[in-house]
Design a protein around this motif. Sequence first.
Motif, mmCIF file in Angstrom:
data_model
loop_
_atom_site.group_PDB
_atom_site.id
_atom_site.type_symbol
_atom_site.label_atom_id
_atom_site.label_comp_id
_atom_site.label_asym_id
_atom_site.label_seq_id
_atom_site.Cartn_x
_atom_site.Cartn_y
_atom_site.Cartn_z
ATOM 1 N N PRO A 1 7.440 -13.197 101.044
ATOM 2 C CA PRO A 1 8.281 -13.325 99.842
ATOM 3 C C PRO A 1 8.464 -12.003 99.080
ATOM 4 O O PRO A 1 9.484 -11.806 98.430
ATOM 5 C CB PRO A 1 7.533 -14.364 98.996
ATOM 6 N N LYS A 2 7.475 -11.103 99.191
ATOM 7 C CA LYS A 2 7.618 -9.828 98.470
ATOM 8 C C LYS A 2 8.794 -8.993 98.995
ATOM 9 O O LYS A 2 9.243 -8.061 98.322
ATOM 10 C CB LYS A 2 6.328 -9.003 98.590
ATOM 11 N N LEU A 3 9.261 -9.302 100.207
ATOM 12 C CA LEU A 3 10.425 -8.582 100.729
ATOM 13 C C LEU A 3 11.680 -8.934 99.923
ATOM 14 O O LEU A 3 12.668 -8.182 99.931
ATOM 15 C CB LEU A 3 10.683 -8.940 102.209
ATOM 16 N N GLN A 4 11.634 -10.080 99.239
ATOM 17 C CA GLN A 4 12.829 -10.531 98.509
ATOM 18 C C GLN A 4 13.316 -9.470 97.519
ATOM 19 O O GLN A 4 14.516 -9.234 97.392
ATOM 20 C CB GLN A 4 12.513 -11.842 97.776
ATOM 21 N N GLU A 5 12.366 -8.815 96.827
ATOM 22 C CA GLU A 5 12.801 -7.893 95.769
ATOM 23 C C GLU A 5 13.457 -6.612 96.302
ATOM 24 O O GLU A 5 14.126 -5.919 95.557
ATOM 25 C CB GLU A 5 11.653 -7.551 94.811
ATOM 26 N N ILE A 6 13.249 -6.308 97.592
ATOM 27 C CA ILE A 6 13.956 -5.143 98.152
ATOM 28 C C ILE A 6 15.021 -5.578 99.158
ATOM 29 O O ILE A 6 15.720 -4.757 99.757
ATOM 30 C CB ILE A 6 12.992 -4.132 98.822
ATOM 31 N N ARG A 7 15.163 -6.906 99.314
ATOM 32 C CA ARG A 7 16.090 -7.480 100.292
ATOM 33 C C ARG A 7 17.503 -6.872 100.211
ATOM 34 O O ARG A 7 18.103 -6.515 101.219
ATOM 35 C CB ARG A 7 16.134 -8.993 100.036
ATOM 36 N N SER A 8 18.002 -6.736 98.971
ATOM 37 C CA SER A 8 19.400 -6.329 98.811
ATOM 38 C C SER A 8 19.622 -4.866 99.179
ATOM 39 O O SER A 8 20.750 -4.461 99.447
ATOM 40 C CB SER A 8 19.858 -6.572 97.377
ATOM 41 N N CYS A 9 18.563 -4.058 99.196
ATOM 42 C CA CYS A 9 18.774 -2.646 99.528
ATOM 43 C C CYS A 9 18.216 -2.297 100.911
ATOM 44 O O CYS A 9 18.243 -1.141 101.320
ATOM 45 C CB CYS A 9 18.176 -1.737 98.454
ATOM 46 N N LEU A 10 17.739 -3.308 101.640
ATOM 47 C CA LEU A 10 17.216 -3.041 102.991
ATOM 48 C C LEU A 10 18.363 -2.844 103.988
ATOM 49 O O LEU A 10 19.368 -3.552 103.937
ATOM 50 C CB LEU A 10 16.375 -4.217 103.483
ATOM 51 N N VAL A 11 18.150 -1.908 104.889
ATOM 52 C CA VAL A 11 19.077 -1.696 105.991
ATOM 53 C C VAL A 11 18.267 -1.893 107.263
ATOM 54 O O VAL A 11 17.052 -1.693 107.261
ATOM 55 C CB VAL A 11 19.673 -0.274 105.904
ATOM 56 N N LEU A 12 18.917 -2.334 108.337
ATOM 57 C CA LEU A 12 18.192 -2.519 109.594
ATOM 58 C C LEU A 12 18.588 -1.463 110.605
ATOM 59 O O LEU A 12 19.721 -0.969 110.602
ATOM 60 C CB LEU A 12 18.489 -3.909 110.172
ATOM 61 N N ALA A 13 17.626 -1.101 111.430
ATOM 62 C CA ALA A 13 17.934 -0.250 112.581
ATOM 63 C C ALA A 13 17.505 -1.007 113.828
ATOM 64 O O ALA A 13 16.457 -1.675 113.833
ATOM 65 C CB ALA A 13 17.201 1.079 112.485
ATOM 66 N N ILE A 14 18.320 -0.979 114.859
ATOM 67 C CA ILE A 14 17.961 -1.576 116.143
ATOM 68 C C ILE A 14 17.878 -0.457 117.167
ATOM 69 O O ILE A 14 18.828 0.319 117.331
ATOM 70 C CB ILE A 14 19.009 -2.619 116.590
ATOM 71 N N ASN A 15 16.731 -0.340 117.792
ATOM 72 C CA ASN A 15 16.501 0.711 118.783
ATOM 73 C C ASN A 15 16.887 2.092 118.241
ATOM 74 O O ASN A 15 17.584 2.879 118.884
ATOM 75 C CB ASN A 15 17.243 0.405 120.084
ATOM 76 N N GLN A 16 16.446 2.330 116.981
ATOM 77 C CA GLN A 16 16.582 3.644 116.352
ATOM 78 C C GLN A 16 18.012 4.051 116.015
ATOM 79 O O GLN A 16 18.327 5.243 115.903
ATOM 80 C CB GLN A 16 15.880 4.722 117.208
ATOM 81 N N GLU A 17 18.872 3.048 115.853
ATOM 82 C CA GLU A 17 20.222 3.305 115.343
ATOM 83 C C GLU A 17 20.480 2.308 114.219
ATOM 84 O O GLU A 17 20.146 1.127 114.357
ATOM 85 C CB GLU A 17 21.280 3.086 116.444
ATOM 86 N N TYR A 18 21.074 2.789 113.120
ATOM 87 C CA TYR A 18 21.433 1.849 112.057
ATOM 88 C C TYR A 18 22.343 0.788 112.655
ATOM 89 O O TYR A 18 23.217 1.084 113.478
ATOM 90 C CB TYR A 18 22.143 2.577 110.916
ATOM 91 N N ALA A 19 22.117 -0.475 112.259
ATOM 92 C CA ALA A 19 22.848 -1.579 112.891
ATOM 93 C C ALA A 19 23.413 -2.510 111.836
ATOM 94 O O ALA A 19 22.910 -2.605 110.708
ATOM 95 C CB ALA A 19 21.920 -2.348 113.815
ATOM 96 N N ASP A 20 24.437 -3.211 112.227
ATOM 97 C CA ASP A 20 25.036 -4.208 111.360
ATOM 98 C C ASP A 20 24.245 -5.502 111.471
ATOM 99 O O ASP A 20 23.678 -5.809 112.527
ATOM 100 C CB ASP A 20 26.486 -4.419 111.793
ATOM 101 N N GLY A 21 24.204 -6.270 110.391
ATOM 102 C CA GLY A 21 23.455 -7.526 110.397
ATOM 103 C C GLY A 21 23.967 -8.526 111.421
ATOM 104 O O GLY A 21 23.221 -9.409 111.871
ATOM 105 N N SER A 22 25.190 -8.380 111.820
ATOM 106 C CA SER A 22 25.761 -9.336 112.776
ATOM 107 C C SER A 22 25.345 -9.029 114.213
ATOM 108 O O SER A 22 25.642 -9.816 115.126
ATOM 109 C CB SER A 22 27.288 -9.303 112.666
ATOM 110 N N ALA A 23 24.664 -7.905 114.423
ATOM 111 C CA ALA A 23 24.263 -7.534 115.792
ATOM 112 C C ALA A 23 23.318 -8.598 116.372
ATOM 113 O O ALA A 23 22.377 -9.034 115.704
ATOM 114 C CB ALA A 23 23.573 -6.174 115.775
ATOM 115 N N VAL A 24 23.561 -9.031 117.599
ATOM 116 C CA VAL A 24 22.716 -10.019 118.264
ATOM 117 C C VAL A 24 21.571 -9.289 118.966
ATOM 118 O O VAL A 24 21.804 -8.337 119.714
ATOM 119 C CB VAL A 24 23.547 -10.843 119.283
ATOM 120 N N LEU A 25 20.357 -9.750 118.704
ATOM 121 C CA LEU A 25 19.186 -9.054 119.247
ATOM 122 C C LEU A 25 18.966 -9.414 120.718
ATOM 123 O O LEU A 25 19.352 -10.492 121.175
ATOM 124 C CB LEU A 25 17.947 -9.410 118.423
ATOM 125 N N LYS A 26 18.317 -8.489 121.421
ATOM 126 C CA LYS A 26 17.992 -8.701 122.828
ATOM 127 C C LYS A 26 16.479 -8.582 123.014
ATOM 128 O O LYS A 26 15.790 -7.936 122.215
ATOM 129 C CB LYS A 26 18.695 -7.649 123.703
#
Lengths: 85, 85, 170, 170
Positions: free
Chosen positions: B46-71
Amino acid sequence: RRAHMRVKVLYFARAREATGSTEESAEIENGTTAKALLETLVRRFPKLQEIRSCLVLAINQEYADGSAVLKEGDEVALIPPISGG
Amino acid sequence: RRAHMRVKVLYFARAREATGSTEESAEIENGTTAKALLETLVRRFPKLQEIRSCLVLAINQEYADGSAVLKEGDEVALIPPISGG
Amino acid sequence: MAGIQSDPSAVDTRSSASKFDPQNDFVNVTSEALSLDAAYKAVHSTAAGAITTFSGITRDNFDGKKVVRLEYEAYAPMAIAKLKDICSEIRSKWDVCKIAIFHRTGVVDVGEPSVIIAVSSVHRASGLEAARFGIDELKATVPIWKKELYESGDLWKENSEFKPKAASGD
Amino acid sequence: MAGIQSDPSAVDTRSSASKFDPQNDFVNVTSEALSLDAAYKAVHSTAAGAITTFSGITRDNFDGKKVVRLEYEAYAPMAIAKLKDICSEIRSKWDVCKIAIFHRTGVVDVGEPSVIIAVSSVHRASGLEAARFGIDELKATVPIWKKELYESGDLWKENSEFKPKAASGD
């Protein structure tokens, strides 16, 4: 006969090579402008002629206009195109 | 029951402090998007909630869009706002 | 460029025509103290007429609060990849000789450099512009985090420049 | 600014409100080898978040001709005065902490720095811009000359930037 005064003239780089001198004391008439002094020097050192058009003068370590009237004891420098850096 | 796969999840900076973990292996359903994984993680931590809006994801060391399907075997990193320099 | 010629099978899928040149580009993310002299020597070349360096120094204060200590944390392999991307982008935009970008991790004492960028170039404008682009881009894209510790608590800093090319939050 | 406060009788006749700050600005024209580390240390400050340096290096070639040696000659007292003017101008345009501008004279071997500029600043943009302004202005106004010696003769170089504020030739 008009009153005279002395100024110090400094030669750098190509001006030094053209005159074979690094500095001298020149006697000039009161009221002489920087441009008139330069013309006198070009007559004395014909090799200055070829860099004449790109020479700039400094009076007392400030770039000066040719119309500036010299004063007793002024330090006048012949500044060929600079290439510091 | 749908097929599952494993991905590696990395937590840095405030995400690391919020989860108390630097990395883990997560089992997720085939076809899970990066955004869906993040939502699962926010429910678990739950503590992730407070930084949720500013979190960005990287997949395999590249910034990725949230719609990316994981493998299977993907390395997913939670990237809080960076402050290098 | 040597890197391209020596590996003709490599396909650059980015839009840029230039790429990281392993012979002339040096990137590092290290917990050891950074050396300006080492960065200068890394990019030194007798073909270069100019070397520009930028050092980011840890300041002793922020918003009037005294900074006691700074800690940097990196997603090291991705940070290295992003630093190489910055070298590629620099080479696509400017004619430079060599590039070095070093970032430190762990505790960095006040007054010490946390990042050093050095660029050598034949002419000065390209090196000066490339160094500036390098630090701007580093602050915007390289996954490294700084925590400032004050006498009364701590704070994870956030670069206003942070703008990953694909946002994934929503 | 310390320099102004410590000498209230000094009147700055230039249009700029800022002036050379002898506590924080360091200029030199010297026949000794220049040291990047010395320039960095001169401007280092724990209040500064950025140190930008620019080094002008003597190149090994010009127009395809191999450069054997370079010699610099300076009108030293005027060069020093002009370097101080550059510091003043930087302070009138940017918020910087400390400035160092060192120029070497005499023989400078290929690969060695002939000029080093270092600027420390709280924020990086001001330091990067100030360093660039510094080298551009130095090339335009500071009375120093470079002669390049090739295997076949020599040449006095001329900066295209040369633009003294008052021309006197005609």
